[in-house]
Write an enzyme that holds these catalytic residues in place. Structure first.
Site, short mmCIF file in Angstrom:
data_model
loop_
_atom_site.label_atom_id
_atom_site.label_comp_id
_atom_site.label_asym_id
_atom_site.label_seq_id
_atom_site.Cartn_x
_atom_site.Cartn_y
_atom_site.Cartn_z
N GLU A 99 0.85 -1.19 0.00
CA GLU A 99 0.00 0.00 0.00
C GLU A 99 0.89 1.25 0.00
O GLU A 99 2.00 1.23 0.51
CB GLU A 99 -0.91 -0.07 1.23
CG GLU A 99 -1.86 1.07 1.47
CD GLU A 99 -2.87 1.34 0.38
OE1 GLU A 99 -2.43 1.55 -0.77
OE2 GLU A 99 -4.07 1.42 0.68
N ASP A 103 -3.92 5.74 6.22
CA ASP A 103 -4.38 7.00 6.80
C ASP A 103 -5.36 6.64 7.94
O ASP A 103 -4.93 6.29 9.04
CB ASP A 103 -5.01 7.81 5.67
CG ASP A 103 -5.46 9.19 6.07
OD1 ASP A 103 -5.07 9.67 7.13
OD2 ASP A 103 -6.24 9.82 5.32
N PHE A 152 -1.46 16.49 3.57
CA PHE A 152 -1.83 15.77 2.35
C PHE A 152 -0.61 15.61 1.47
O PHE A 152 0.04 16.57 1.10
CB PHE A 152 -2.98 16.45 1.60
CG PHE A 152 -3.66 15.47 0.70
CD1 PHE A 152 -4.67 14.65 1.20
CD2 PHE A 152 -3.24 15.29 -0.60
CE1 PHE A 152 -5.26 13.68 0.39
CE2 PHE A 152 -3.83 14.34 -1.41
CZ PHE A 152 -4.84 13.53 -0.92
N ASP A 159 -1.63 10.68 -5.24
CA ASP A 159 -2.24 11.73 -6.05
C ASP A 159 -3.12 12.64 -5.22
O ASP A 159 -3.56 12.29 -4.12
CB ASP A 159 -3.13 11.11 -7.13
CG ASP A 159 -4.44 10.56 -6.56
OD1 ASP A 159 -4.37 9.76 -5.61
OD2 ASP A 159 -5.52 10.97 -7.03
#
Ligand code: IMP
Ligand code: MG
Length: 175
Positions: A99, A103, A152, A159
């Protein structure tokens, strides 16, 4: 829109490369005689997995799944769907799920539970990054690249709204 003004580098490519080498050494020690299946979670893990397997010089197989999670927003929906499933059977096989980032943990724990129902011989998780401060459900990461801050991140496969996956470094996308 694709301006890089809002980006700054968190993990430069040389550090990513060193972490991939370290993870490959750990995985080789554990799996060199087990012919594991590595399952990449699309799309985010594609660069990480491609670099990782080129450091693994023993028999292994690859497969991929696509799970729905973020869509085009920054928040996980909590509802996970298998959009594109596995080709291989994991029954009796040694499985390593690869992965890009863990999160809340909702996506990966859904998928690990789904795999467990198919009776693999063993099941482990390799994640490049862990945003551990955001966890909502417990997840054991057996092979981890980096713990990352609650920002982020984009680049090296990650992405935002399908942008920035191609960046060679992992960058923070400012709000
Ligand atoms: P979770 O279900 O909240 O753990 O979300 C996991 C998925 O959300 C990952 O596989 C990523 O695709 C995506 N994601 C979570 N955080 C980020 C981020 O910082 N940048 C890009 N994608 C992310
Ligand atoms: Mg992902």
């Amino acid at each position: 829109m694709d301006s890089h003004a809002r980006l700054h580098c968190l993990i430069p490519r040389v550090e990513i490369e060193a972490a991939v080498n370290r993870l490959a050494t750990e995985i080789t020690a554990d799996y060199h005689d087990k012919k594991p299946i590595l399952i990449g979670i699309l799309k985010g893990s594609f660069i990480f997995l491609a670099d990782l397997v080129r450091r693994l010089d023993f028999p292994l197989e690859l497969d991929f799944v696509r799970l729905s999670s973020y869509g085009s927003s920054r928040k996980t929906s909590g509802t996970v769907e298998v959009v594109q499933g596995l080709e291989s059977s994991v029954e009796g096989r040694h499985v390593i799920v690869v992965e890009d980032i863990v999160d809340s943990g909702l996506t990966i724990s859904f998928f690990l539970n789904y795999l467990k129902k198919n009776a693999p011989a063993s099941l482990k998780l390799c994640a490049l990054t862990d945003k551990s401060s955001r966890r909502q459900v417990p997840v054991t990461i057996d092979y981890l690249g980096f713990t990352v801050p609650d920002k982020f991140l984009v680049g090296y496969g990650l992405d935002f709204d399908e942008q920035f996956r191609y960046l060679p470094d992992i960058c923070i996308l400012e709000e």
